[in-house]
Design an enzyme around this catalytic site. Sequence first.
Site, PDB file in Angstrom:
ATOM      1  N   GLU A  17     -10.657  -4.728   7.255  1.00  0.00           N
ATOM      2  CA  GLU A  17      -9.917  -4.423   6.015  1.00  0.00           C
ATOM      3  C   GLU A  17     -10.742  -4.825   4.804  1.00  0.00           C
ATOM      4  OE1 GLU A  17      -5.519  -5.425   5.029  1.00  0.00           O
ATOM      5  OE2 GLU A  17      -6.704  -6.671   3.675  1.00  0.00           O
ATOM      6  N   THR A  48      -7.048  -1.455   1.037  1.00  0.00           N
ATOM      7  CA  THR A  48      -5.727  -1.836   0.522  1.00  0.00           C
ATOM      8  C   THR A  48      -5.394  -1.068  -0.752  1.00  0.00           C
ATOM      9  OG1 THR A  48      -6.539  -3.669  -0.804  1.00  0.00           O
ATOM     10  CG2 THR A  48      -5.953  -4.163   1.483  1.00  0.00           C
ATOM     11  N   ALA A  51      -0.848  -3.626  -5.809  1.00  0.00           N
ATOM     12  CA  ALA A  51       0.600  -3.681  -6.011  1.00  0.00           C
ATOM     13  C   ALA A  51       0.957  -2.727  -7.149  1.00  0.00           C
ATOM     14  CB  ALA A  51       1.013  -5.108  -6.362  1.00  0.00           C
ATOM     15  N   HIS A  77      -4.243   2.419   2.624  1.00  0.00           N
ATOM     16  CA  HIS A  77      -2.913   1.827   2.482  1.00  0.00           C
ATOM     17  C   HIS A  77      -2.184   2.531   1.329  1.00  0.00           C
ATOM     18  CE1 HIS A  77      -4.179  -2.352   4.283  1.00  0.00           C
ATOM     19  NE2 HIS A  77      -4.891  -1.367   4.807  1.00  0.00           N
ATOM     20  N   ASP A 109       5.348  -5.294  -1.869  1.00  0.00           N
ATOM     21  CA  ASP A 109       6.120  -6.495  -2.205  1.00  0.00           C
ATOM     22  C   ASP A 109       6.950  -6.268  -3.454  1.00  0.00           C
ATOM     23  OD1 ASP A 109       5.530  -8.316  -0.167  1.00  0.00           O
ATOM     24  OD2 ASP A 109       3.527  -8.614  -1.008  1.00  0.00           O
ATOM     25  N   ALA A 123       9.516   1.096   4.234  1.00  0.00           N
ATOM     26  CA  ALA A 123       8.329   1.835   4.685  1.00  0.00           C
ATOM     27  C   ALA A 123       8.699   3.067   5.510  1.00  0.00           C
ATOM     28  CB  ALA A 123       7.434   0.905   5.496  1.00  0.00           C
ATOM     29  N   TYR A 143       4.928  -8.003  11.652  1.00  0.00           N
ATOM     30  CA  TYR A 143       4.838  -9.424  11.314  1.00  0.00           C
ATOM     31  C   TYR A 143       5.149 -10.285  12.545  1.00  0.00           C
ATOM     32  CZ  TYR A 143       4.994  -7.082   6.901  1.00  0.00           C
ATOM     33  OH  TYR A 143       4.689  -6.229   5.866  1.00  0.00           O
ATOM     34  N   HIS A 147       9.050 -10.953   9.001  1.00  0.00           N
ATOM     35  CA  HIS A 147       8.838 -10.716   7.564  1.00  0.00           C
ATOM     36  C   HIS A 147       9.721 -11.693   6.792  1.00  0.00           C
ATOM     37  CE1 HIS A 147       9.225  -8.758   3.640  1.00  0.00           C
ATOM     38  NE2 HIS A 147       8.040  -8.229   3.899  1.00  0.00           N
ATOM     39  N   GLN A 210      -8.736 -20.419   0.314  1.00  0.00           N
ATOM     40  CA  GLN A 210      -8.011 -19.352   1.007  1.00  0.00           C
ATOM     41  C   GLN A 210      -6.667 -19.851   1.536  1.00  0.00           C
ATOM     42  OE1 GLN A 210     -11.544 -18.324   3.528  1.00  0.00           O
ATOM     43  NE2 GLN A 210     -10.492 -16.368   3.648  1.00  0.00           N
TER      44      GLN A 210
HETATM   45  P1  FAD Z   1       9.338  -2.666   5.400  1.00  0.00           P
HETATM   46  O1  FAD Z   1       8.972  -2.073   6.703  1.00  0.00           O
HETATM   47  O2  FAD Z   1      10.206  -1.880   4.502  1.00  0.00           O
HETATM   48  O3  FAD Z   1       9.990  -4.093   5.725  1.00  0.00           O
HETATM   49  C1  FAD Z   1      10.398  -4.992   4.703  1.00  0.00           C
HETATM   50  C2  FAD Z   1      11.624  -5.771   5.155  1.00  0.00           C
HETATM   51  O4  FAD Z   1      12.748  -4.884   5.308  1.00  0.00           O
HETATM   52  C3  FAD Z   1      11.489  -6.453   6.500  1.00  0.00           C
HETATM   53  O5  FAD Z   1      12.255  -7.635   6.446  1.00  0.00           O
HETATM   54  C4  FAD Z   1      12.076  -5.469   7.498  1.00  0.00           C
HETATM   55  O6  FAD Z   1      12.576  -6.112   8.664  1.00  0.00           O
HETATM   56  C5  FAD Z   1      13.183  -4.830   6.688  1.00  0.00           C
HETATM   57  N1  FAD Z   1      13.373  -3.398   6.971  1.00  0.00           N
HETATM   58  C6  FAD Z   1      12.401  -2.484   7.279  1.00  0.00           C
HETATM   59  N2  FAD Z   1      12.953  -1.257   7.382  1.00  0.00           N
HETATM   60  C7  FAD Z   1      14.269  -1.388   7.126  1.00  0.00           C
HETATM   61  C8  FAD Z   1      15.342  -0.468   7.058  1.00  0.00           C
HETATM   62  N3  FAD Z   1      15.170   0.843   7.256  1.00  0.00           N
HETATM   63  N4  FAD Z   1      16.589  -0.949   6.743  1.00  0.00           N
HETATM   64  C9  FAD Z   1      16.779  -2.273   6.516  1.00  0.00           C
HETATM   65  N5  FAD Z   1      15.792  -3.203   6.574  1.00  0.00           N
HETATM   66  C10 FAD Z   1      14.545  -2.760   6.867  1.00  0.00           C
HETATM   67  N6  FAD Z   1       0.914  -4.789   0.209  1.00  0.00           N
HETATM   68  C11 FAD Z   1       0.328  -4.102  -0.834  1.00  0.00           C
HETATM   69  O7  FAD Z   1       0.831  -4.144  -1.971  1.00  0.00           O
HETATM   70  N7  FAD Z   1      -0.826  -3.377  -0.630  1.00  0.00           N
HETATM   71  C12 FAD Z   1      -1.416  -3.279   0.587  1.00  0.00           C
HETATM   72  O8  FAD Z   1      -2.460  -2.628   0.734  1.00  0.00           O
HETATM   73  C13 FAD Z   1      -0.830  -3.981   1.691  1.00  0.00           C
HETATM   74  N8  FAD Z   1      -1.370  -3.913   2.943  1.00  0.00           N
HETATM   75  C14 FAD Z   1      -0.753  -4.556   3.993  1.00  0.00           C
HETATM   76  C15 FAD Z   1      -1.297  -4.430   5.287  1.00  0.00           C
HETATM   77  C16 FAD Z   1      -0.706  -5.076   6.376  1.00  0.00           C
HETATM   78  C17 FAD Z   1      -1.295  -4.911   7.755  1.00  0.00           C
HETATM   79  C18 FAD Z   1       0.458  -5.870   6.167  1.00  0.00           C
HETATM   80  C19 FAD Z   1       1.083  -6.597   7.335  1.00  0.00           C
HETATM   81  C20 FAD Z   1       1.009  -5.993   4.895  1.00  0.00           C
HETATM   82  C21 FAD Z   1       0.430  -5.327   3.797  1.00  0.00           C
HETATM   83  N9  FAD Z   1       0.954  -5.418   2.509  1.00  0.00           N
HETATM   84  C22 FAD Z   1       0.370  -4.738   1.452  1.00  0.00           C
HETATM   85  C23 FAD Z   1       2.140  -6.248   2.244  1.00  0.00           C
HETATM   86  C24 FAD Z   1       3.465  -5.465   2.411  1.00  0.00           C
HETATM   87  O9  FAD Z   1       3.564  -4.489   1.376  1.00  0.00           O
HETATM   88  C25 FAD Z   1       4.615  -6.482   2.315  1.00  0.00           C
HETATM   89  O10 FAD Z   1       4.589  -7.339   3.411  1.00  0.00           O
HETATM   90  C26 FAD Z   1       5.996  -5.902   2.095  1.00  0.00           C
HETATM   91  O11 FAD Z   1       6.857  -6.969   1.689  1.00  0.00           O
HETATM   92  C27 FAD Z   1       6.630  -5.257   3.311  1.00  0.00           C
HETATM   93  O12 FAD Z   1       6.025  -4.066   3.614  1.00  0.00           O
HETATM   94  P2  FAD Z   1       6.499  -3.246   4.939  1.00  0.00           P
HETATM   95  O13 FAD Z   1       5.813  -1.949   4.889  1.00  0.00           O
HETATM   96  O14 FAD Z   1       6.363  -4.072   6.160  1.00  0.00           O
HETATM   97  O15 FAD Z   1       8.056  -3.068   4.553  1.00  0.00           O
END
Ligand code: FAD
Length: 293
Positions: A17, A48, A51, A77, A109, A123, A143, A147, A210
């Site tokens: 990454e 990435t 935000a 991403h 986030d 997502a 996670y 999460h 870090q």
């Molecule tokens: P979601 O899948 O929407 O999950 C968020 C929360 O909602 C979780 O608690 C989940 O259990 C819950 N949830 C999920 N779907 C539903 C649903 N349909 N109904 C109800 N609850 C639900 N951030 C950036 O800004 N830029 C990046 O490039 C970036 N890259 C990342 C790469 C990786 C590998 C990871 C692990 C994280 C990255 N992040 C990045 C951070 C990420 O955007 C945050 O962790 C964010 O808070 C959650 O993203 P998600 O896609 O997992 O969200």
Amino acid sequence: MRIYSLFEQKRPVFSLEVFPPKQTVNFERVKQTLRELAALRPDYVSVTYGAAGTAAGLTCELAAFLKQELQVEPLAHLTCINSSRRQLDGVLGRMQEAGVENILALRGDRSPEVEPQKDFHHANELMQYIGERYDFSLAGACYPEGHPDSPSAEEDVKTLLYKQQAGAKHLVTQLFFDTDAYFRFVDRALAAGVTLPVQPGVMPIVKLGQIQRTVALSAASLPAAFSKMIARYEQDPDGLYKAGIQYAVSQCLALLAGGAPGVHIYTMNNANVARQVYEGIKGALGRGEDGCV
Ligand code: FAD
């Protein structure tokens, strides 16, 4: 190339990454880092997304550079919580033009300073939107220790089914230091019906700073061996650097030996660190001296 096809070959997938620079003036430096990372022959490199999509253009540009000039497959991403459909259509169009075939679709986030847009809440909604209108292969985040928004790790894992149903083809994990947490998570996900490959994300910790920045934000638990390493080398930056690489190498080896479908290294744009981790694990990745499989 569709990244999920690599997992079907049943050999460890090795990926990295990187993040785009905050300012365009630093673009050349990041490109040089990418050239050095490309020498490790990663199966793909993920880029990435800033935000709120502030640096969407840079993500596309780096992805295009990887694909067209380095012949390395990019995984771009993309976050949705702070963007409208119209804004995301603009970014998706640019990704298409850049030759991107694979997108890591994320919620992003929540920020107290930014009022979220109303078009996407999670997502899986972004995945569904993309799947119905575009021809990208989709990946999702997961996670191992849950999460932070989820009431429990058990509840969290269930939401991965939404990603699977929305067309995600593989998952990449948040960083973690407790290798057993990954295997427990994979078991929980399987029991919940998640059949996607779960590629573990490993971050080599080579500097004390870090821990405060990245590790605190990730809420990863710190196993005793990791905490002991930090305490031992607190006043010894060179010692911490070497021990941090060794910790990441051991973690990758244990993950691969335990059946993980590959490893994804959070390089923090440090090609030297990535190379040293790669040197320690290339045998387990099934690669020869020339880096070839
Ligand atoms: P979601 O899948 O929407 O999950 C968020 C929360 O909602 C979780 O608690 C989940 O259990 C819950 N949830 C999920 N779907 C539903 C649903 N349909 N109904 C109800 N609850 C639900 N951030 C950036 O800004 N830029 C990046 O490039 C970036 N890259 C990342 C790469 C990786 C590998 C990871 C692990 C994280 C990255 N992040 C990045 C951070 C990420 O955007 C945050 O962790 C964010 O808070 C959650 O993203 P998600 O896609 O997992 O969200």
